[in-house]
Design a protein around this motif. Sequence first.
Motif, PDB file in Angstrom:
ATOM      1  N   VAL A 136      82.741  50.574   9.018  1.00  0.00           N
ATOM      2  CA  VAL A 136      83.349  50.435   7.756  1.00  0.00           C
ATOM      3  C   VAL A 136      83.296  51.674   6.946  1.00  0.00           C
ATOM      4  N   ALA A 137      82.311  52.225   6.754  1.00  0.00           N
ATOM      5  CA  ALA A 137      81.824  53.277   6.044  1.00  0.00           C
ATOM      6  C   ALA A 137      81.484  54.699   7.033  1.00  0.00           C
ATOM      7  N   GLY A 138      82.013  54.675   8.156  1.00  0.00           N
ATOM      8  CA  GLY A 138      81.524  55.446   9.169  1.00  0.00           C
ATOM      9  C   GLY A 138      82.404  56.901   9.238  1.00  0.00           C
ATOM     10  N   ASP A 187      71.587  51.363  -1.606  1.00  0.00           N
ATOM     11  CA  ASP A 187      71.132  50.379  -2.825  1.00  0.00           C
ATOM     12  C   ASP A 187      71.075  48.972  -2.168  1.00  0.00           C
ATOM     13  N   ILE A 188      72.255  48.732  -1.225  1.00  0.00           N
ATOM     14  CA  ILE A 188      72.006  47.426  -0.723  1.00  0.00           C
ATOM     15  C   ILE A 188      70.760  47.029  -0.343  1.00  0.00           C
ATOM     16  N   GLY A 189      69.767  47.959   0.217  1.00  0.00           N
ATOM     17  CA  GLY A 189      68.551  47.569   0.506  1.00  0.00           C
ATOM     18  C   GLY A 189      68.286  47.088   1.862  1.00  0.00           C
ATOM     19  N   ASP A 190      67.150  46.352   2.045  1.00  0.00           N
ATOM     20  CA  ASP A 190      66.723  45.879   3.483  1.00  0.00           C
ATOM     21  C   ASP A 190      67.604  44.974   3.904  1.00  0.00           C
ATOM     22  N   GLY A 191      68.502  44.199   3.132  1.00  0.00           N
ATOM     23  CA  GLY A 191      69.423  43.008   3.576  1.00  0.00           C
ATOM     24  C   GLY A 191      70.281  43.725   4.532  1.00  0.00           C
ATOM     25  N   LEU A 192      70.807  44.900   4.224  1.00  0.00           N
ATOM     26  CA  LEU A 192      72.007  45.456   5.311  1.00  0.00           C
ATOM     27  C   LEU A 192      71.226  45.541   6.597  1.00  0.00           C
ATOM     28  N   ARG A 218      81.643  45.921   0.124  1.00  0.00           N
ATOM     29  CA  ARG A 218      81.491  45.834  -1.256  1.00  0.00           C
ATOM     30  C   ARG A 218      80.859  46.901  -1.829  1.00  0.00           C
ATOM     31  N   ALA A 219      79.733  47.736  -1.075  1.00  0.00           N
ATOM     32  CA  ALA A 219      79.583  49.031  -1.533  1.00  0.00           C
ATOM     33  C   ALA A 219      80.634  49.910  -1.996  1.00  0.00           C
TER      34      ALA A 219
END
Length: 526
Positions: free
Chosen positions: A166-168, A79-84, A198-199
């Motif tokens: 971080v979420a690996g 949901d962060i989308g393309d910004g990530l 933040r996610a």
Amino acid sequence: MTITGEMLIGASAHRGGQGGFRAVDPATGEALDPVFSGGGAAEVERACALAWAAFDAFRETGLEQRAAFLETVAQNILDIGDGLIVRAMAETGLPRARLEGERGRTVGQLRLFAQVVREGSWLEARIDPAMPARTPLPRADIRQRHIPLGPVAVFGASNFPLAFSVAGGDTASAFAAGCPVVVKGHGAHPGTSELVGRAIRAAVASCGLPEGVFSLLFGTGNEIGTALVADPRIKAVGFTGSRRGGLALMEVASRRPEPIPVYAEMSSINPVFLMPTALASRAEALGKGFVASLTMGAGQFCTNPGILLGIEGPDLDRFVAAAVEALGASSASTMLTPGIHAAFDAGVARLAGSGAVTTLARGMACSGPNQAQAAFFTTTADAFLADTELQEEVFGAASLLIRCGDVAAMKAVAETLEGQLTATVQMDAEDKAAVAALIPTLERKAGRILANGWPTGVEVCHAMVHGGPFPATSDARSTSVGTLAIRRFLRPVCYQDIPAELLPEAVRDGNPLGLWRRIDGTLGQD
Ligand SMILES: NC(=O)C1=CN([C@@H]2O[C@H](COP(=O)(O)OP(=O)(O)OC[C@H]3O[C@@H](n4cnc5c(N)ncnc54)[C@H](O)[C@@H]3O)[C@@H](O)[C@H]2O)C=CC1
Ligand SMILES: O=C(O)CCC(=O)C(=O)O
């Protein structure tokens, strides 16, 4: 989602008192906004206190709730989308397609661990019922399940800003086990780290979990990582990076009053054995395939094919000619950081300057900052055996071909290799006997043996082993990719004659969780 440059400590966003830093776009050398604040002892203290406070509640969350948490993290990342992707491209120099693929792998990994949590076999429930009438001594009622170790410190890797960060895999497997996680974000991609952090934080809140389940810290020197590993509330460490960094953290962990396991994935040169018949039948295709694997992601894979072994002769010459042509046409690519680029250039200069090594080819010239020119070298088996420095990993697109006299010399070289993540054989049917003779050596040396493929690109699945004897990792009994990675963060607890109402659900009579359990030695769902 806005990037603020703050650390995420439990539910609060926090600006630390230590020196600030900014990410650098390695493709331009420009510093990126915002300024990130570095933490120190106070932030480690706060994050670890929260993690410890969260541990008992988090470890006893229901399987469904924990699985849903992992799935929420995955969805929030999407949901962060393309910004990530845009931020990760700017911070790493990696191309869009690679980062989109890596995001898919990261999300898929989280979802796979959700399935694992639900299925529950990782609890490894065992029940040996009491035998009061046994002679000469009765047997007590003895039951076993696995519980999580406690809060885990995870060090994000520079080369996989999503899948090993971080979420690996370390974070996903620690969460799956029921361990709170404190991440020390890699300074090369802090914005990407904050977005993903933040996610995770939003998932912690929306799933009703205690805030200390996740924190994300930053810091420029070694101080913060050292303090984190030394903190008595941290019970295990996951790390992917340099051998020097991994060894330093192992040292910190072993000197604690209560030493803890460090699962460090460090250095590997991933030998590729070019067997004679395969070479005879498809030398040119192998040469091209090798260069594609070597140069992927500017060679910044710990599974990169860093050495090749082949038998002297015209077929090997054909392989070399094809590889030299492909490598010569490979464009220079931006490396992740100025430090990694400098280390690559130094490693290439070391090999090029060795009297025992000949340079076969270099990639196309560089046209921007932090770009690396791929490099292909050769030496003889005797020279390689005489100089252990030739085994040192050059992180990036550099590889050394070892010319051997025969298959026995290939095996002799294999015997001297340090521990590896992978060992690859390129073989045809007629090579089977020679490969069969090699496999016992490869099993002792590597975590994964593959035939007729290339080692880069690890499948995230149940049977994967992304590990291997030192220095590939600090603990050859483990894997950092695949569902077995959960084992690193668990330990068995035995319940002897504990009253039924005090037993955890996993080992209660009636099997309320519907688990596969080993009852008196027999696996079943009773
Ligand atoms: N084998 C592999 O998978 C990888 C190897 N590398 C190697 O590492 C080199 C440097 O790259 P980095 O990614 O920055 O790896 P690194 O090992 O220098 O750093 C990784 C993380 O560990 C921390 N750290 C390192 N040494 C520490 C210490 N003594 N005490 C406390 N914390 C410490 C760093 O701050 C960072 O967060 C590369 O040139 C390459 O040789 C890098 C990435 C992956
Ligand atoms: O090859 C891969 O997909 C994973 C590589 C890896 O683990 C690493 O470079 O740290």
